[in-house]
Structures are given as C-alpha cells and as structure tokens.
Design an enzyme around this catalytic site. Structure first.
Site, mmCIF file in Angstrom:
data_model
loop_
_atom_site.group_PDB
_atom_site.id
_atom_site.type_symbol
_atom_site.label_atom_id
_atom_site.label_comp_id
_atom_site.label_asym_id
_atom_site.label_seq_id
_atom_site.Cartn_x
_atom_site.Cartn_y
_atom_site.Cartn_z
ATOM 1 N N GLU A 171 43.827 27.260 -43.837
ATOM 2 C CA GLU A 171 44.979 28.060 -43.432
ATOM 3 C C GLU A 171 44.580 29.140 -42.423
ATOM 4 O O GLU A 171 44.583 30.343 -42.723
ATOM 5 C CB GLU A 171 45.652 28.649 -44.672
ATOM 6 C CG GLU A 171 46.237 27.551 -45.564
ATOM 7 C CD GLU A 171 46.854 28.083 -46.842
ATOM 8 O OE1 GLU A 171 46.739 29.297 -47.113
ATOM 9 O OE2 GLU A 171 47.443 27.272 -47.582
ATOM 10 N N ASN A 193 42.163 35.050 -46.999
ATOM 11 C CA ASN A 193 42.945 34.073 -47.738
ATOM 12 C C ASN A 193 42.667 34.261 -49.223
ATOM 13 O O ASN A 193 41.707 34.929 -49.606
ATOM 14 C CB ASN A 193 42.583 32.654 -47.289
ATOM 15 C CG ASN A 193 43.647 31.639 -47.655
ATOM 16 O OD1 ASN A 193 43.762 31.225 -48.799
ATOM 17 N ND2 ASN A 193 44.443 31.251 -46.677
ATOM 18 N N GLU A 484 47.563 23.184 -50.547
ATOM 19 C CA GLU A 484 46.203 23.724 -50.756
ATOM 20 C C GLU A 484 45.192 22.643 -51.147
ATOM 21 O O GLU A 484 44.055 22.963 -51.498
ATOM 22 C CB GLU A 484 46.174 24.852 -51.805
ATOM 23 C CG GLU A 484 46.897 26.106 -51.396
ATOM 24 C CD GLU A 484 48.368 26.085 -51.787
ATOM 25 O OE1 GLU A 484 49.176 26.730 -51.092
ATOM 26 O OE2 GLU A 484 48.710 25.418 -52.784
ATOM 27 N N GLU A 502 50.254 20.142 -47.362
ATOM 28 C CA GLU A 502 50.215 21.370 -46.563
ATOM 29 C C GLU A 502 48.858 21.373 -45.852
ATOM 30 O O GLU A 502 48.740 20.912 -44.738
ATOM 31 C CB GLU A 502 50.381 22.596 -47.456
ATOM 32 C CG GLU A 502 50.393 23.892 -46.683
ATOM 33 C CD GLU A 502 50.279 25.088 -47.603
ATOM 34 O OE1 GLU A 502 50.930 26.095 -47.315
ATOM 35 O OE2 GLU A 502 49.516 25.013 -48.598
ATOM 36 N N GLU A 508 54.870 29.485 -43.910
ATOM 37 C CA GLU A 508 54.799 30.640 -44.804
ATOM 38 C C GLU A 508 54.073 31.814 -44.149
ATOM 39 O O GLU A 508 54.386 32.980 -44.419
ATOM 40 C CB GLU A 508 54.128 30.265 -46.120
ATOM 41 C CG GLU A 508 52.675 29.868 -45.998
ATOM 42 C CD GLU A 508 52.072 29.452 -47.342
ATOM 43 O OE1 GLU A 508 52.758 29.596 -48.365
ATOM 44 O OE2 GLU A 508 50.922 28.982 -47.348
#
Length: 702
Positions: A171, A193, A484, A502, A508
């Site tokens: 991410e 994160n 995740e 994802e 998000e």
C-alpha cells in the site's frame, strides 16, 4: 469451462550450440538463450527484436544445511515443444484467451550430489516465463530454501515505477526514478502502514514496470504463486542487476519444500509499445486451467456499501464506546450503550439496499456488522472475531429477507486482523453462515501483523493460508475479495471465485491524505498485471471534510477520472464507493456508473504511457455496446482516439463524460460536461483531460 486445443506441434525454434540452447517466440520477436558457465552455473539471456532485454543472468537456489542448487551442473537432457490453445475465462477483459508459446525444459544434474533440477522456459509473443522444478528422486526429498538466486540483469539505468520492498504491504504510492536513484530516495517512498517490514534500501516489489532510454518497456513479475514465498527484487545498483528476494517465514527460512514440487513462474515482458504490456496474458496463461467444475455461480458483481462513510470517519465499525476491551462470549453487548455512529445497523443498511435496488446494482457490502470491533486491532489478539455473531442493532435475518425481496444480494465482510489461525478455526462455520443467509461473496481482510507472531503477510505459510481460504470458499460456492493478502499472480484462472483483491494502495488512501493524481495511470502496469483489483472507485465528493469535519483529506481526482476507472481499472468486482447522497447530487454523471459493464468480450488499449495516461475501450459481453475510459496524470493532455473498433456499418450513440475546460483534480474536481453525438467506426474523437482527470464514454448501438 471448455478448453479448445488448436494445435500441439513438435516443431520448435531451438538450436544447440555446445551447452547453449536457444529458443524463439512464435512470432520470432523474442530470442532466449540458456547456457552453463564454466563452473556449471545456469544462465539465461533475453532479446526482443534484436535489442537486449536481460543480459546474461544467473539462475539457481541457495539451500539451507546442504549443497545449494547454484552451480556444478551439467545438462542431462533437453525437451522442447510448441503449444497453442484458446481457452475461455469465466470472466475477464476478453471472451477468449490464446495461450501460445514455445517451450524449452532443461534437465540439469549436479555432478557432486547427482541431484536433478529442471528449469522450464516458456517464450510467448509478449515475453518469457520460467520456473524451477524439482522432480521426485532419491537424492532430494525435503529441503529448505535459504534464498532464491534468480537474476534479472538490466542493460542500463532504466526509469522505473516502483514501491518499496516489503514483507507485509503493497500500500504505497509509486515512485518514478532511475534505478540508480532508488537507494537515495528510498526513505521518502516508504510511508507508514499498520504492518510493514522492509528488507533493503534498494529492494522493490513486483510487478515492476520499467522503460529503457531507447524506448523499451520492461515488466518483471511472477505467476502461479502456490506453496511458495512471494518474490521481491533486490537491486545491485552498481551493476544494475536485480536478484530475487523471497519473503521469509517466522524462523527466517524462505521456503520448506518437498519434491516433487515447483517454484512459481518468473516473468519478463517487453515491448516497444506500452499497450502490449497491458494486453499481455502471460500471467494467466502460466497458471493451471480452472479446477472448479461448475462455475455457474461465479458472477461479476457491481455493488454499494457503508464502507466509505466508515473509512472517512463519518461512521464507525464499532457498536459502543462502553468497553476498554472486549472478549467474545463474555462482553455484554445487549446492555451496552450504542455509540450512534455505528453504520452497520438494520435501518441504515436497508437504505443502502433501497438505493442499490433503485439504481440496478447487484449487491450491498456491510462491514462492522459483527461483535468485536471495539477491540480488534493492535493487540496481537488471536480470538478477535467469530464471523457469525452480529451486533444487537444488526438483524441478519431481517436484512436477508429485505434484500431478497428487493432482488439484492448481500456481501459478507470477514476481517481477520491478521489472525490466520482464528480464521481457519471458524471458516467452515462462517461460510455456512453466509450460505444460510444468502451471502455469495466475502470481502476478507488481514489488517495488522500476522498471527502466528513473527510471520509475514507474504511468507510461504501465510500464502498457503490465503489459498486454503480460497479453495474452502469454492467448496461453499463463495466468491472471495481478499484485502491485505499477497498480490495476485493469475491464480484467478485456476480459481475464478477469486474475483478481486486489494493488495495495493486503493481509494481508501484518498481519505488518509490522498493518492498521487497519476497513481491510476501506473497500477494497470504494475498491480493489475497479476489480476483485478477492488480499487473501490466512484468518489464524487472530493472534500472529505464535508463528510467528517475532522478529516482534512482531499480526493486527488476529477469526477470524470473517477468514472473512467470503471473501464481502465479492470475488475469483475466494481463498487460505487461514495455515499448515496453524493450520487443523488450528480445523477447525470452517476448514470455512467449504472450503465458501465463489468464483464467484457473484447478490450482495446488505445493509448498508454505509464505514469502519464491510459485509454481503454471495452466491449460489454453479450452486447454490441462499448465503453471507453481515459485516466490522465500530472499534466493536461489532448487525446485523439479513433473509433475503428466499432462494428462497421453500425451507428452508435456516444455519451461523453468529460472534464470541463476549467477542471482540475485539486482546484475544480467536480467540473464536468456531458455531451451526446452519433458516431460510427469512421469517427474520431478529440477530447481534453485535466490534471488528474480523464473522460468516460458509453457507445450504445442504435
């Protein structure tokens, strides 16, 4: 699913020069050579149209507590074939996929140990796949991988689009830089994160997209990640050589293997046209055919849900603020005081069901419906959720009956908080609970550090957990959207109930400070190479303060850009992520989200340059209608597209959703204009895209 085998030929493009073996792609654009160095080290070398893509690079694995598979090899035998088939995906960007390659399998024998290993190469028209195979043999049964030593030697200081190598998360926003610059700017690319573990300040993740100075596009990735650790790439920036770097387990080992077995495929795609990278099907073709006999229950889904109001902080997942901690089966929720911000309550969810039914959506996703959210994160807690016990204000049976009466499916949410053992403990009961209450799809989550403690999101052990969950879901005819989890590697061909992941920085983060405006012009070249992403597009209100006064984030996109994502970010699982009240303010723009298809028979990449722009046209399966999407990066741009993909002799009504003249992702993101015109296959459209903007077009046959 039916597989049509067109030809299997014994012809092959292979020559033997001493211990050197050469292989050509079916179209002759690629040439690969395999050879052994004087010390018996296996190597490969790859050219495209006469240009060097990969310089001579070493192959092999370092083993623990026994001689390694690095050198001392001789060629025992070679086997070569040509394969050509056409197969039909259950869902996808196209209705049919051609799988055509020339193959070279080299069986090596280690002189000292007499152990054997096979290195199998498949050369497609868009690139190379290769893997290590360990056949059954007396000299090799159980073994432990200390590190895989596959090399990818670059020919120069390429421009790369990269994210930091990390055992726990993908991410990140992408950084564009020269390979030689990665070390110096690594820390600035590494943002916080909930769970992250870096290993090197020149380590990056796949899929890695690069461009050479002479205009060659190169992509490095892997396919069919099964019973193995996720591969990262560690750069020797003095010699411009990437070496594979596997994710370790809790004890530091990179893999525990039992022969016969194989590694995932390592892939190298290259082209002088960026569109060919996006159009390549190598990753899917290197996976096994579908193992689910009846796939009739696997269907693309367009959905809405309470997720965005929770992400922005307008609403909460938790039911009450009464408890400093909770224990399932002990905490008394029935006598707790509701916090009045809990989104997953029966009345509110029915409002979303009504909205979905009114506008023709398939499903509603509800998060935060089950007990345990008050105490779910950051405590290394094993028994977090049981996945079947709802909060007092969420009536599962009433919701099920109401949704059924409206023709709407419900989507379940399973947040594991990284506690994989707990999820496996409850999985059968949770999946049966879903089936009993009409849920055909689950969004699973793995936020936070993995339990057992010390393991990582991308280790062999945890990857096996994701695969176990996917196969178990198939037993219950449940589709999976895993968040995740490890980034996909084409496994959706084998298990098409994996309808989304994802595994990258999604929408998000627009509520967590924002994504880079050109983020969505890079993701199709990187994250989407392995499979579709649940990116959750469709945000119309860019000022998050209007939802939550304490959240000062801004969505870095225009409305036209958000519409285009339904075409450019391919997925059979698409969410209209914003709140219903925001769509009601812009119903004319919302019409595109309602109209756009989510399953396609044809896809045409019209324009593409990583980091700058992507324009895609797709034909809706079962119709003669097309949809076009363009996403733009950091500079305003004029776009000129030919509609020659339309059926000749037919007329179409084009509805164009474009950035207004003064649109800008930062200063004027909600400025758009809608126009209609009649077009044919001879038409050309000239359109402008704002910074962080784009356009979307529906082309409906008259």
């Amino acid at each position: 699913m039916k597989y049509l085998l067109l030809t299997i030929s014994i012809w092959f493009s292979l020559t033997s020069l001493g211990n050197a073996q050469e292989l050509k792609s079916p179209n002759k654009n690629f040439n690969m050579s395999f050879s052994l160095l004087d010390d018996g080290t296996p190597t490969y070398h790859l050219n495209y149209k006469g240009k060097e893509v990969i310089k001579q690079s070493k192959l092999g694995l370092e083993l623990k507590e026994e001689p390694s598979f690095l050198n001392d090899f001789s060629i025992l035998k070679t086997n070569n074939t040509t394969f050509n088939e056409t197969w039909k995906p259950v869902w996808g960007e196209v209705e049919n996929i051609r799988n055509n390659y020339n193959e070279l399998a080299v069986t090596l024998q280690q002189k000292e140990t007499n152990r054997k290993i096979i290195i199998r190469f498949r050369l497609f028209n868009t690139g190379l796949g290769f893997r290590y195979e360990f056949p059954e043999q007396d000299k090799l049964t159980y073994f432990t991988i200390k590190e895989e030593r596959t090399e990818f030697a670059m020919t120069g200081d390429h421009t790369a689009f990269w994210i930091p190598g990390d055992y726990d998360t993908q991410e990140y926003d992408y950084t564009k830089s020269k390979l030689s610059e990665i070390r110096g700017i690594f820390e600035s690319a590494y943002t916080p994160n909930t769970s992250q573990t870096q290993f090197s300040n020149t380590g990056v993740q796949t899929s890695l997209m690069m461009k050479s100075e002479d205009g060659l596009y190169i992509n490095l990735h892997e396919a069919a990640l099964i019973n193995y650790a996720c591969m990262h790439l560690n750069l020797d920036d003095k010699n411009m050589v990437f070496q594979s770097w596997l994710t370790p387990g809790a004890n530091g080992d990179k893999g525990h293997m039992q022969a016969p077995c194989a590694s995932p495929w390592r892939t190298v795609m290259a082209s002088d046209d960026a569109r060919e990278i996006l159009n390549s099907k190598i990753t899917l073709n290197l996976n096994e055919p579908c193992k689910i006999e009846d796939t009739s229950w696997i269907k693309p889904v367009k959905y809405v849900g309470v997720w965005w109001e929770m992400i922005t902080g307008k609403s909460s997942w938790s039911y009450t603020n009464d408890f400093p901690s909770v224990q399932l089966g002990v905490t008394d929720y029935k006598n707790a005081t509701p916090n009045k911000t809990h989104a997953a309550n029966t009345k509110h969810v029915k409002e979303y069901i009504d909205f979905a039914a009114k506008h023709g959506f398939d499903a509603v996703l509800v998060e935060g419906w089950n007990e345990g959210w008050e105490d779910w994160f950051g405590h290394s807690k094993d028994y977090v959720f049981d996945f079947v016990t709802p909060y007092p204000d969420f009536d599962v049976e009433a919701i099920h009956n109401y949704a059924k009466s409206k023709g709407i499916k419900m989507m379940m949410h399973h947040e594991t908080s990284g506690s994989t053992r707990n999820y496996e403990r409850h999985m059968d009961k949770a999946y049966q609970f879903m089936k009993d209450h009409g849920y055909d799809a689950v969004k699973s989550g793995y936020v936070g550090d993995i339990l057992p403690r010390g393991d990582y999101h991308y280790s062999q052990w945890t990857n096996n957990h994701y695969q176990y969950a996917l196969e178990k879901a198939a037993d219950y005819q449940i589709m999976v959207n895993a968040h995740e989890a490890v980034r996909p590697t084409g496994i959706s061909r084998t298990y098409p109930n994996l309808i989304g992941n994802e595994s990258a920085r999604g929408t998000e983060y627009q509520a967590f400070g924002g994504n880079a405006p050109n983020h969505v012009t890079i993701l199709p070249f990187t994250r989407l190479i392995g499979g579709p992403m649940d990116y959750t597009p469709g945000i119309f209100e860019m000022d998050i303060e209007k939802l939550n006064p304490d959240n000062h984030s801004h969505v870095n996109a225009t409305i036209a850009n958000q519409l285009a994502l339904y075409v450019t970010m391919y997925s059979p699982l698409q969410m209209a992520a914003d709140l219903p009240e925001n769509y009601n303010r812009f119903l004319d723009a919302f019409q595109f989200i309602k109209d756009v298809a989510i399953d396609w028979s044809k896809s045409k990449y019209l324009e593409a340059e990583p980091g700058d722009y992507i324009t895609v046209a797709r034909k809706a399966k079962g119709t003669n209608n097309w949809f076009v999407g363009n996403v733009n990066g950091l500079e305003k741009r004029n776009s000129k597209i030919k509609l020659d993909f339309l059926e000749k002799g037919k007329k179409y009504t084009a509805t164009i959703y474009a950035d207004a003249a003064d649109a800008d992702y930062k200063t004027n993101p909600q400025a758009y204009k809608i126009s209609t015109k009649t077009v044919t296959s001879k038409s050309t459209l000239k359109l402008k895209s704002a910074r962080g903007g784009g356009y979307a077009i529906s082309l409906i046959e008259k």
